[in-house]
Write a protein that holds these residues in place. Structure first.
Motif, mmCIF file in Angstrom:
data_model
loop_
_atom_site.group_PDB
_atom_site.id
_atom_site.type_symbol
_atom_site.label_atom_id
_atom_site.label_comp_id
_atom_site.label_asym_id
_atom_site.label_seq_id
_atom_site.Cartn_x
_atom_site.Cartn_y
_atom_site.Cartn_z
ATOM 1 N N CYS A 99 3.152 -7.841 -5.490
ATOM 2 C CA CYS A 99 2.304 -7.906 -4.304
ATOM 3 C C CYS A 99 3.120 -7.710 -3.032
ATOM 4 C CB CYS A 99 1.577 -9.246 -4.247
ATOM 5 S SG CYS A 99 0.277 -9.401 -5.489
ATOM 6 N N THR A 100 4.315 -8.277 -2.990
ATOM 7 C CA THR A 100 5.166 -8.108 -1.816
ATOM 8 C C THR A 100 5.460 -6.639 -1.575
ATOM 9 O OG1 THR A 100 6.201 -10.256 -2.249
ATOM 10 C CG2 THR A 100 7.377 -8.760 -0.788
ATOM 11 N N LEU A 101 5.746 -5.916 -2.640
ATOM 12 C CA LEU A 101 6.020 -4.494 -2.512
ATOM 13 C C LEU A 101 4.784 -3.724 -2.071
ATOM 14 C CD1 LEU A 101 8.158 -3.918 -5.724
ATOM 15 C CD2 LEU A 101 8.955 -3.647 -3.383
ATOM 16 N N ARG A 102 3.694 -3.920 -2.791
ATOM 17 C CA ARG A 102 2.500 -3.121 -2.545
ATOM 18 C C ARG A 102 1.854 -3.438 -1.203
ATOM 19 N NH1 ARG A 102 0.646 -0.874 -7.549
ATOM 20 N NH2 ARG A 102 1.774 -1.725 -9.327
ATOM 21 N N GLU A 103 1.813 -4.723 -0.866
ATOM 22 C CA GLU A 103 1.044 -5.134 0.305
ATOM 23 C C GLU A 103 1.830 -5.079 1.601
ATOM 24 O OE1 GLU A 103 -1.036 -8.835 -0.304
ATOM 25 O OE2 GLU A 103 -1.242 -8.426 -2.436
ATOM 26 N N ASP A 104 3.162 -5.171 1.514
ATOM 27 C CA ASP A 104 3.913 -5.212 2.766
ATOM 28 C C ASP A 104 5.062 -4.221 2.827
ATOM 29 O OD1 ASP A 104 4.215 -6.759 5.382
ATOM 30 O OD2 ASP A 104 6.246 -6.788 4.585
ATOM 31 N N LEU A 105 5.991 -4.264 1.868
ATOM 32 C CA LEU A 105 7.184 -3.435 1.988
ATOM 33 C C LEU A 105 6.845 -1.951 2.039
ATOM 34 C CD1 LEU A 105 10.213 -2.999 2.072
ATOM 35 C CD2 LEU A 105 10.251 -3.132 -0.420
ATOM 36 N N MET A 139 15.569 -9.555 -7.014
ATOM 37 C CA MET A 139 14.925 -8.254 -7.202
ATOM 38 C C MET A 139 15.877 -7.261 -7.838
ATOM 39 S SD MET A 139 12.717 -7.926 -3.660
ATOM 40 C CE MET A 139 11.844 -6.447 -4.169
ATOM 41 N N GLU A 140 15.360 -6.518 -8.802
ATOM 42 C CA GLU A 140 16.090 -5.427 -9.435
ATOM 43 C C GLU A 140 15.714 -4.125 -8.736
ATOM 44 O OE1 GLU A 140 15.256 -5.565 -13.618
ATOM 45 O OE2 GLU A 140 15.413 -7.754 -13.661
ATOM 46 N N PRO A 141 16.667 -3.237 -8.495
ATOM 47 C CA PRO A 141 16.358 -2.040 -7.701
ATOM 48 C C PRO A 141 15.495 -0.997 -8.407
ATOM 49 C CG PRO A 141 18.638 -2.006 -8.438
ATOM 50 C CD PRO A 141 18.107 -3.355 -8.791
ATOM 51 N N GLU A 142 15.544 -0.934 -9.738
ATOM 52 C CA GLU A 142 14.783 0.129 -10.395
ATOM 53 C C GLU A 142 13.272 -0.046 -10.255
ATOM 54 O OE1 GLU A 142 14.812 3.057 -14.222
ATOM 55 O OE2 GLU A 142 15.931 1.186 -14.362
ATOM 56 N N LEU A 191 8.482 3.107 -5.038
ATOM 57 C CA LEU A 191 8.666 4.115 -3.997
ATOM 58 C C LEU A 191 8.243 5.495 -4.482
ATOM 59 C CD1 LEU A 191 12.173 2.973 -2.704
ATOM 60 C CD2 LEU A 191 10.037 2.831 -1.420
ATOM 61 N N HIS A 192 8.482 5.769 -5.745
ATOM 62 C CA HIS A 192 8.127 7.073 -6.308
ATOM 63 C C HIS A 192 6.637 7.202 -6.623
ATOM 64 C CE1 HIS A 192 12.487 7.674 -7.144
ATOM 65 N NE2 HIS A 192 12.166 8.946 -7.157
ATOM 66 N N HIS A 193 6.004 6.101 -7.059
ATOM 67 C CA HIS A 193 4.694 6.236 -7.687
ATOM 68 C C HIS A 193 3.530 5.504 -7.015
ATOM 69 C CE1 HIS A 193 6.316 8.420 -11.084
ATOM 70 N NE2 HIS A 193 7.247 7.489 -11.250
ATOM 71 N N VAL A 194 3.774 4.413 -6.326
ATOM 72 C CA VAL A 194 2.663 3.658 -5.748
ATOM 73 C C VAL A 194 2.183 4.357 -4.479
ATOM 74 C CG1 VAL A 194 1.956 1.469 -4.723
ATOM 75 C CG2 VAL A 194 3.461 1.493 -6.734
ATOM 76 N N ARG A 243 -0.484 9.035 -0.532
ATOM 77 C CA ARG A 243 0.731 9.546 -1.155
ATOM 78 C C ARG A 243 1.799 8.455 -1.219
ATOM 79 N NH1 ARG A 243 2.838 13.803 3.453
ATOM 80 N NH2 ARG A 243 2.822 12.392 5.242
ATOM 81 N N PRO A 244 2.793 8.652 -2.077
ATOM 82 C CA PRO A 244 3.846 7.649 -2.190
ATOM 83 C C PRO A 244 4.789 7.687 -0.995
ATOM 84 C CG PRO A 244 4.315 9.505 -3.617
ATOM 85 C CD PRO A 244 2.938 9.735 -3.064
ATOM 86 N N VAL A 245 5.558 6.622 -0.844
ATOM 87 C CA VAL A 245 6.470 6.507 0.301
ATOM 88 C C VAL A 245 7.498 7.629 0.315
ATOM 89 C CG1 VAL A 245 8.267 5.044 1.310
ATOM 90 C CG2 VAL A 245 6.147 4.016 0.482
ATOM 91 N N LEU A 246 7.956 8.054 -0.838
ATOM 92 C CA LEU A 246 9.001 9.079 -0.879
ATOM 93 C C LEU A 246 8.483 10.468 -0.545
ATOM 94 C CD1 LEU A 246 11.346 7.984 -3.803
ATOM 95 C CD2 LEU A 246 11.490 7.517 -1.359
ATOM 96 N N ALA A 247 7.219 10.576 -0.177
ATOM 97 C CA ALA A 247 6.755 11.830 0.420
ATOM 98 C C ALA A 247 7.303 11.980 1.833
ATOM 99 C CB ALA A 247 5.225 11.871 0.448
ATOM 100 N N ASP A 248 7.660 10.851 2.470
ATOM 101 C CA ASP A 248 8.171 10.869 3.837
ATOM 102 C C ASP A 248 9.624 10.417 3.943
ATOM 103 O OD1 ASP A 248 5.570 11.527 4.970
ATOM 104 O OD2 ASP A 248 5.007 9.484 4.452
#
Length: 417
Positions: free
Chosen positions: A73-79, A103-106, A112-115, A120-125
């Protein structure tokens, strides 16, 4: 937008908050265009995450209340939304994400690649420039070879987080492009054992002493062939680079391979051999009672995880050849068996106090006998299976997957972005 035009993003992980902070400050020093984001998960069990954002002269603390207190949730909702906004700000030239020690980086890279954030995902930018892992000279070896859990050390990422320090410590270094060592080892023997483990679990990652290093030195240490957030192919090669195969300071690396399946009950009884005196186990397993599914096995210290790595190419419902990576197709073609296709046992084991011959004997004893093998798959399917049917909690903290759960409500005043 080309890859070169995207704002560079760096992930910084590691068990030691002090080493992480020192590394982050060194990478940020002298560049007002570098934004630093850090989420403190120490109160996540109460549904609260403290986020710190540094940019130029701003140093902003925000308390976030999550509908479901977990790393996902921390990743999806805020980071992820925050990174998307930062990447669009003209004054931001680089972003550093200092990960919480738990937190593990993978999984973060997977998100970053898929959510999707919006459409679009974050890595589009953005683009992942590097992944660093900060290690404390004095404590890393004991963490990576011990049996302490995150909960016992006050580092767990949720009430359900049962991971060990060793699992997290090894996942952090295995995914890193550069290992940064901070502090002083307790003695020469400890330093030598740490180096021996790192030589075998992260042979392609350069090691840099943080003392005396500056941001330019650290960025220059990233190898040209660094993975830069590339996700692990669980059906790819299990060894990266050329790790030493000889024993050093009692640390040794060896492989276990076989072209027949494990008996599920005997594997379940033997699997503890991968915990006692073993630093790390990673690899694929073929279990007779579930012949179409590849098992993924990882152990570290006193913790072990078993999951599914998808179907074998030879399985009726397995992926098509053109759907998988060229590396997987090549490996499968090299070992293809007329009867069983790409099914095989492949484990890489790094041992510390264990005897490799005893591990190999226990695993060989768990394989089907000639008589069991000749009985065929229909007989195998009737074996009692202690691994049972597979179940995922709706919000597993050490693993992210698409559609795991919907984002809930979040509050937290943010006056800047």
């Amino acid at each position: 937008m080309t890859q070169h035009d995207r704002v560079p993003l760096t992930l910084i992980g590691g068990l030691s908050p002090t080493a992480n902070t020192r590394l982050t400050d060194t990478l940020r020093a002298g560049d007002p265009g570098t934004a630093v984001v850090h989420h403190d998960l120490r109160h996540i069990g109460s549904g609260v995450v403290r986020r710190r954002l540094q940019l130029g002269h701003r140093d902003q603390l925000t308390a976030l209340e999550l509908a479901h207190g977990c790393v996902s949730c921390t990743l999806r909702e805020d980071l992820l939304p925050l990174l998307r906004r930062l990447g669009r700000m003209p004054e931001v030239r680089r972003i550093l994400v200092r990960l919480d020690p738990a937190m593990e980086p993978e999984p973060v890279s997977w998100a970053l690649h898929h959510v999707l954030v919006g459409d679009r995902p974050v890595l589009a930018d953005l683009r992942i420039e590097a992944v660093y892992s900060a290690l404390d000279h004095a404590s890393w070896f004991e963490a990576a070879t011990g049996e302490d859990t995150l909960a016992e050390c006050g580092l767990q990422a949720s009430a359900e987080d049962e991971r060990t320090l060793a699992q997290v410590a090894l996942a952090q270094v295995e995914f890193a492009d550069v290992l940064v060592l901070d502090g002083v080892a307790t003695d020469g023997w400890s330093a030598a054992r740490t180096a021996a483990v790192l030589d075998r679990v992260a042979p392609t990652a350069p090691r840099v002493e943080l003392a005396g290093a500056d941001g330019s030195t650290l960025r220059a240490a990233v190898p040209a062939e660094a993975r830069r957030g590339e996700l692990t192919d669980q059906h790819g090669a299990l060894l990266r680079g050329q790790p030493p195969l000889h024993t050093d300071c009692g640390i040794c690396l060896f492989t276990f391979t076989a072209r027949r399946p494990f008996h599920p009950q005997r594997l379940h009884a033997a699997i503890d051999v991968l915990l006692d005196g073993v630093v790390r186990t990673r690899g694929r397993a073929w279990v007779a009672s579930q012949p179409d599914v590849a098992f993924w096995i990882e152990s570290a210290g006193g913790g072990l995880g078993i999951g599914h790595a998808g179907g074998w190419l030879a399985a009726a419902e397995g992926p098509e050849w053109l759907e998988v990576s060229p590396e997987r197709r090549t490996l499968a073609a090299l070992r293809w068996d007329p009867a069983f296709g790409d099914r095989a046992q492949e484990l890489v084991i790094v041992a510390h106090q264990a005897i490799p011959e005893e591990i190999e004997a226990a695993l060989h004893g768990a394989l089907l006998t000639d008589e069991e093998l000749a009985a065929g798959e229909q007989a195998w399917l009737r074996y009692p299976d202690p691994f049972g049917s597979w179940h995922e909690e709706p919000c597993a903290d050490n693993e992210l997957a698409p559609g795991r759960h919907d984002a809930g409500a979040q509050t937290g005043k943010d006056d800047t972005l």
